[in-house]
Design a protein around this motif. Structure first.
Motif, PDB file in Angstrom:
ATOM      1  N   GLN A  58      31.460  32.550  31.340  1.00  0.00           N
ATOM      2  CA  GLN A  58      31.183  33.278  32.576  1.00  0.00           C
ATOM      3  C   GLN A  58      29.707  33.184  32.968  1.00  0.00           C
ATOM      4  OE1 GLN A  58      32.801  37.076  31.269  1.00  0.00           O
ATOM      5  NE2 GLN A  58      34.434  36.863  32.770  1.00  0.00           N
ATOM      6  N   GLN A  73      27.543  34.267  36.420  1.00  0.00           N
ATOM      7  CA  GLN A  73      28.223  35.367  37.097  1.00  0.00           C
ATOM      8  C   GLN A  73      27.478  36.666  36.807  1.00  0.00           C
ATOM      9  OE1 GLN A  73      32.544  35.260  36.880  1.00  0.00           O
ATOM     10  NE2 GLN A  73      32.385  33.324  35.792  1.00  0.00           N
ATOM     11  N   THR A 115      35.538  35.435  37.902  1.00  0.00           N
ATOM     12  CA  THR A 115      36.230  36.277  36.928  1.00  0.00           C
ATOM     13  C   THR A 115      35.612  37.673  36.815  1.00  0.00           C
ATOM     14  OG1 THR A 115      34.876  35.456  35.116  1.00  0.00           O
ATOM     15  CG2 THR A 115      36.937  34.285  35.567  1.00  0.00           C
ATOM     16  N   ASP A 157      39.494  41.239  35.552  1.00  0.00           N
ATOM     17  CA  ASP A 157      40.499  40.603  34.700  1.00  0.00           C
ATOM     18  C   ASP A 157      40.106  40.544  33.222  1.00  0.00           C
ATOM     19  OD1 ASP A 157      38.595  38.615  34.941  1.00  0.00           O
ATOM     20  OD2 ASP A 157      40.039  37.015  35.243  1.00  0.00           O
ATOM     21  N   SER A 158      38.861  40.854  32.902  1.00  0.00           N
ATOM     22  CA  SER A 158      38.456  40.917  31.499  1.00  0.00           C
ATOM     23  C   SER A 158      37.683  42.206  31.221  1.00  0.00           C
ATOM     24  CB  SER A 158      37.616  39.691  31.125  1.00  0.00           C
ATOM     25  OG  SER A 158      36.429  39.674  31.884  1.00  0.00           O
ATOM     26  N   GLU A 161      41.989  44.941  31.851  1.00  0.00           N
ATOM     27  CA  GLU A 161      42.164  43.507  32.102  1.00  0.00           C
ATOM     28  C   GLU A 161      43.110  43.225  33.264  1.00  0.00           C
ATOM     29  OE1 GLU A 161      43.034  41.562  28.380  1.00  0.00           O
ATOM     30  OE2 GLU A 161      41.086  42.102  27.561  1.00  0.00           O
ATOM     31  N   SER A 212      43.309  41.886  37.007  1.00  0.00           N
ATOM     32  CA  SER A 212      42.657  41.145  38.078  1.00  0.00           C
ATOM     33  C   SER A 212      42.761  41.932  39.385  1.00  0.00           C
ATOM     34  CB  SER A 212      43.311  39.773  38.238  1.00  0.00           C
ATOM     35  OG  SER A 212      42.634  39.026  39.206  1.00  0.00           O
TER      36      SER A 212
END
Length: 85
Positions: free
Chosen positions: A16, A19, A45, A49-50, A69, A71
């Motif tokens: 990532q 970001q 991301t 989502d994480s 998690e 999205s």
């Protein structure tokens, strides 16, 4: 209102890189509520989502979770508001 802001926070994950996100926690003393505001999200991301989103007391005895998690859980147009009992 007491506001704490984290600016241009980068994720821990190596995949990532490049970001970032800026977000605020606002504490409202008048009604004991807490709001999470995601001010900017830069990256494919960085939409939840994480992430795990929620609050937990200092002892870990009480907690509330808004998302795990998922999205699309984070966006820059909505706030997440919690009322503290």
């Amino acid at each position: 209102v007491f506001t704490v802001e984290w600016s241009d926070i980068v994720p821990f994950s190596q995949d990532q890189q490049g970001q970032s996100a800026t977000f605020q926690v606002k504490i409202f003393e008048a009604d004991d509520s807490i709001e999470l505001h995601y001010c900017s999200i830069n990256g494919a991301t960085m939409d939840g989502d994480s992430a795990t989103i929620g609050l937990q007391d200092t002892l870990g005895a009480r907690s509330v979770q808004s998302s795990f998690e998922r999205s699309g859980a984070i966006n820059t147009t909505d706030a997440i508001r919690y009322r503290v009992p």
